[in-house]
Design a protein around this motif. Structure first.
Motif, PDB file in Angstrom:
ATOM      1  N   GLY A   8       0.794  -1.219   0.000  1.00  0.00           N
ATOM      2  CA  GLY A   8       0.000   0.000   0.000  1.00  0.00           C
ATOM      3  C   GLY A   8       0.825   1.265   0.000  1.00  0.00           C
ATOM      4  N   PHE A   9       2.098   1.157  -0.395  1.00  0.00           N
ATOM      5  CA  PHE A   9       2.987   2.323  -0.469  1.00  0.00           C
ATOM      6  C   PHE A   9       3.330   2.661  -1.913  1.00  0.00           C
ATOM      7  N   GLY A  10       2.363   2.416  -2.811  1.00  0.00           N
ATOM      8  CA  GLY A  10       2.579   2.691  -4.217  1.00  0.00           C
ATOM      9  C   GLY A  10       2.946   4.129  -4.546  1.00  0.00           C
ATOM     10  N   PRO A  11       2.443   5.160  -3.804  1.00  0.00           N
ATOM     11  CA  PRO A  11       2.795   6.546  -4.123  1.00  0.00           C
ATOM     12  C   PRO A  11       4.233   6.927  -3.756  1.00  0.00           C
ATOM     13  N   SER A  12       4.991   6.027  -3.159  1.00  0.00           N
ATOM     14  CA  SER A  12       6.355   6.351  -2.715  1.00  0.00           C
ATOM     15  C   SER A  12       7.245   6.744  -3.889  1.00  0.00           C
ATOM     16  N   ALA A  13       8.111   7.736  -3.642  1.00  0.00           N
ATOM     17  CA  ALA A  13       9.067   8.186  -4.655  1.00  0.00           C
ATOM     18  C   ALA A  13      10.319   7.328  -4.594  1.00  0.00           C
ATOM     19  N   LEU A  14      10.757   6.854  -5.766  1.00  0.00           N
ATOM     20  CA  LEU A  14      11.967   6.037  -5.871  1.00  0.00           C
ATOM     21  C   LEU A  14      13.009   6.761  -6.712  1.00  0.00           C
ATOM     22  N   THR A  15      14.245   6.724  -6.252  1.00  0.00           N
ATOM     23  CA  THR A  15      15.366   7.230  -7.040  1.00  0.00           C
ATOM     24  C   THR A  15      16.448   6.164  -7.053  1.00  0.00           C
ATOM     25  N   VAL A  16      16.838   5.734  -8.235  1.00  0.00           N
ATOM     26  CA  VAL A  16      17.906   4.754  -8.391  1.00  0.00           C
ATOM     27  C   VAL A  16      19.175   5.505  -8.774  1.00  0.00           C
ATOM     28  N   LEU A  17      20.226   5.317  -7.985  1.00  0.00           N
ATOM     29  CA  LEU A  17      21.506   5.997  -8.212  1.00  0.00           C
ATOM     30  C   LEU A  17      22.534   4.941  -8.603  1.00  0.00           C
ATOM     31  N   LEU A  35      17.816   7.464 -11.999  1.00  0.00           N
ATOM     32  CA  LEU A  35      16.467   7.186 -12.491  1.00  0.00           C
ATOM     33  C   LEU A  35      15.485   7.596 -11.403  1.00  0.00           C
ATOM     34  N   ASP A  36      14.496   8.401 -11.747  1.00  0.00           N
ATOM     35  CA  ASP A  36      13.499   8.861 -10.784  1.00  0.00           C
ATOM     36  C   ASP A  36      12.120   8.369 -11.193  1.00  0.00           C
ATOM     37  N   GLY A  37      11.282   8.085 -10.200  1.00  0.00           N
ATOM     38  CA  GLY A  37       9.926   7.665 -10.508  1.00  0.00           C
ATOM     39  C   GLY A  37       9.122   7.401  -9.256  1.00  0.00           C
ATOM     40  N   VAL A  38       7.964   6.809  -9.456  1.00  0.00           N
ATOM     41  CA  VAL A  38       7.040   6.464  -8.375  1.00  0.00           C
ATOM     42  C   VAL A  38       6.803   4.960  -8.436  1.00  0.00           C
ATOM     43  N   ALA A  39       6.700   4.312  -7.278  1.00  0.00           N
ATOM     44  CA  ALA A  39       6.612   2.846  -7.225  1.00  0.00           C
ATOM     45  C   ALA A  39       5.484   2.300  -8.081  1.00  0.00           C
ATOM     46  N   GLU A  40       4.291   2.898  -7.989  1.00  0.00           N
ATOM     47  CA  GLU A  40       3.128   2.315  -8.661  1.00  0.00           C
ATOM     48  C   GLU A  40       3.147   2.515 -10.174  1.00  0.00           C
ATOM     49  N   THR A  41       4.027   3.376 -10.668  1.00  0.00           N
ATOM     50  CA  THR A  41       4.122   3.562 -12.127  1.00  0.00           C
ATOM     51  C   THR A  41       5.549   3.304 -12.617  1.00  0.00           C
ATOM     52  N   TRP A  42       6.316   2.560 -11.839  1.00  0.00           N
ATOM     53  CA  TRP A  42       7.732   2.339 -12.196  1.00  0.00           C
ATOM     54  C   TRP A  42       7.829   1.525 -13.492  1.00  0.00           C
ATOM     55  N   SER A  43       8.485   2.114 -14.489  1.00  0.00           N
ATOM     56  CA  SER A  43       8.596   1.431 -15.784  1.00  0.00           C
ATOM     57  C   SER A  43       9.973   1.624 -16.411  1.00  0.00           C
ATOM     58  N   HIS A  44      10.946   1.995 -15.590  1.00  0.00           N
ATOM     59  CA  HIS A  44      12.287   2.225 -16.102  1.00  0.00           C
ATOM     60  C   HIS A  44      12.943   0.919 -16.553  1.00  0.00           C
ATOM     61  N   ARG A  45      13.987   1.054 -17.320  1.00  0.00           N
ATOM     62  CA  ARG A  45      14.812  -0.079 -17.736  1.00  0.00           C
ATOM     63  C   ARG A  45      15.408  -0.767 -16.510  1.00  0.00           C
ATOM     64  N   SER A  54      -4.535   2.157   1.305  1.00  0.00           N
ATOM     65  CA  SER A  54      -4.451   0.799   1.860  1.00  0.00           C
ATOM     66  C   SER A  54      -3.096   0.527   2.510  1.00  0.00           C
ATOM     67  N   GLY A  55      -2.336   1.580   2.750  1.00  0.00           N
ATOM     68  CA  GLY A  55      -0.995   1.397   3.306  1.00  0.00           C
ATOM     69  C   GLY A  55      -1.014   0.696   4.654  1.00  0.00           C
ATOM     70  N   GLU A  56      -0.160  -0.308   4.798  1.00  0.00           N
ATOM     71  CA  GLU A  56      -0.073  -1.068   6.051  1.00  0.00           C
ATOM     72  C   GLU A  56       1.279  -0.783   6.692  1.00  0.00           C
ATOM     73  N   TYR A  57       1.241  -0.277   7.901  1.00  0.00           N
ATOM     74  CA  TYR A  57       2.495   0.015   8.609  1.00  0.00           C
ATOM     75  C   TYR A  57       2.227  -0.026  10.108  1.00  0.00           C
TER      76      TYR A  57
END
Length: 410
Positions: free
Chosen positions: A166-175, A186-196, A213-216
């Motif tokens: 339930g943490f799909g809106p989280s921001a991801l950065t791959v360094l 590479l920058d993006g969001v978990a629920e729409t992550w489509s990078h190589r 629906s986030g569970e924590y």
């Protein structure tokens, strides 16, 4: 004082040219140069020195290094060798006096610098050689995580885990390849992550954002009963919180949860530890295979997948466990012959035994044990407001009282 003969040098993606004066001096005067293939390739070929590739088997490599004692041995390691690096392993094996360390900026500090995050405000988690579900323990709204990846598939796997929790809106950065000439981001969001697929040498920065629906859960002891899958054999929330206070986990300690049921005490114990260095370990001892499966599922879901589960009946199965625990919790079987005595005998000096009982036979066993070994006994009574009748008003209803014993072994 032993003169250091092992010199551990941190080297970054900027290679040999990025080393400081002290590190360069050590490398240029080395008689033996040790490192992974990637590290050794960064040192110019014209530097005439015996080169030893760092193997995957640390014990074998350490034994080989013993053969070079008396020579000037330089070990190359990534970034800061004392931050998830070879430096810590070598000091543990050879002793601090035999090892000198010259660190370079590591991937964690570089990642924080790229993100503009304060290092003390960041939780570092490694999934390199560890289960991805370790992340579950640290997912809280607003939390900032720096994750040391296993390989190029890790970012996509992290995005999937975040969505499932339930943490799909989280921001991801791959360094990728931090500090090197080919560093990339590479920058993006978990629920729409489509990078190589990322390059294998990468670090993932996460800014946690919970969806509807986030569970924590808090790391404070006393998780809701509903956090655990259970068949009813569960130490209830209020009792669990008090039991954890009596157990008093300290950094680096090990606890045995005997008669574990749903594994709630062992899991809560491990959740008190940090991901770095001074983590806590636990063994859940349970005689029912179905409950062992529930313990395993609970451990994964609550971020403690490294929990060890031992199938067997106490006290007999305790003979198969190695070492002396720092603490033992007995949640089931306190009145069975030999259980308390066996747990007490296995405790290290200064270790704590905490046991609970809900039956008269169990209370009698705890009283007899206290008379023999000292310690303290407390009886807890909990009342919860529940409806009186199908549509009646709320009224406090008492739950079954629980006796708790705590003893410290001298």
């Amino acid at each position: 004082m032993i003169k250091a003969w092992l010199h551990v040098i941190g080297i970054g993606e900027d290679g040999f040219e990025g080393l400081g004066a002290a590190a360069l001096e050590d490398v240029r005067h080395a008689e033996v140069l040790v490192g992974g293939a990637r590290h050794l390739e960064k040192v110019p070929a014209e530097l005439s020195v015996e080169r030893v590739s760092w193997g995957k088997n640390f014990a074998a490599t350490a034994a080989r290094l013993e053969d070079y004692r008396g020579k000037r041995v330089v070990v190359l390691a990534s970034g800061d060798p004392l931050d998830y690096g070879a430096g810590s392993l070598l000091i543990r094996h050879f002793g601090a006096d035999a090892v000198s360390v010259v660190p370079a900026p590591g991937s964690i500090s570089l990642a924080c610098a790229r993100m503009g995050w304060s290092r003390p405000d960041v939780q570092v988690v490694t999934v390199h050689g560890r289960a991805l579900e370790n992340l579950n323990r640290y997912l809280t709204p607003g939390g900032r995580l720096v994750v040391l990846a296993r390989d190029g598939d890790t970012p996509k796997e992290i995005a999937g885990l975040l969505c499932a929790r339930g943490f799909g809106p989280s921001a991801l950065t791959v360094l990728e390849h931090l500090g090197g000439g080919d560093e990339a981001r590479l920058d993006g969001v978990a629920e729409t992550w489509s990078h190589r697929r990322a390059r294998d040498l990468n670090v993932v920065a996460i800014e946690c954002r919970a969806g509807p629906s986030g569970e924590y859960f808090s790391r404070v002891p006393g998780l809701p009963d509903a956090a655990f899958e259970s068949d009813g054999q569960l130490t209830k929330r209020e009792v669990r919180a008090v039991a954890m206070a009596l157990l008093g986990p300290l950094p680096g300690e090990t606890m045995w949860d005997v008669g574990a049921g749903s594994g709630s005490l062992a899991i809560e114990w491990m959740r008190q530890g940090q991901s770095q260095g001074q983590s806590l370990s636990a063994v859940a001892v349970e005689c029912d295979p179905t409950r062992c499966d529930m313990i395993r599922a609970n451990a994964v879901r609550l971020g403690t997948p490294r929990l060890k589960i031992e199938l067997g009946r106490a006290p007999f199965v305790l003979d198969e466990l190695n070492g002396a625990p720092d603490a033992v919790f007995v949640g089931g079987g306190v009145s069975h012959d030999g259980v308390l005595a066996a747990c007490w005998s296995r405790l290290r000096p200064g270790g704590r035994l905490v046991a609970s009982a809900v039956t008269l036979a169990g209370e009698a066993a705890l009283t007899t044990f206290q008379n023999a070994h000292g310690g303290e006994l407390v009886r807890l009574g909990v009342e919860r407001a529940t409806p009186v009748g199908p549509d009646g008003p709320l009224a406090f209803q008492p739950k079954r009282t629980v006796a708790l014993y705590k003893g410290v072994k001298s």
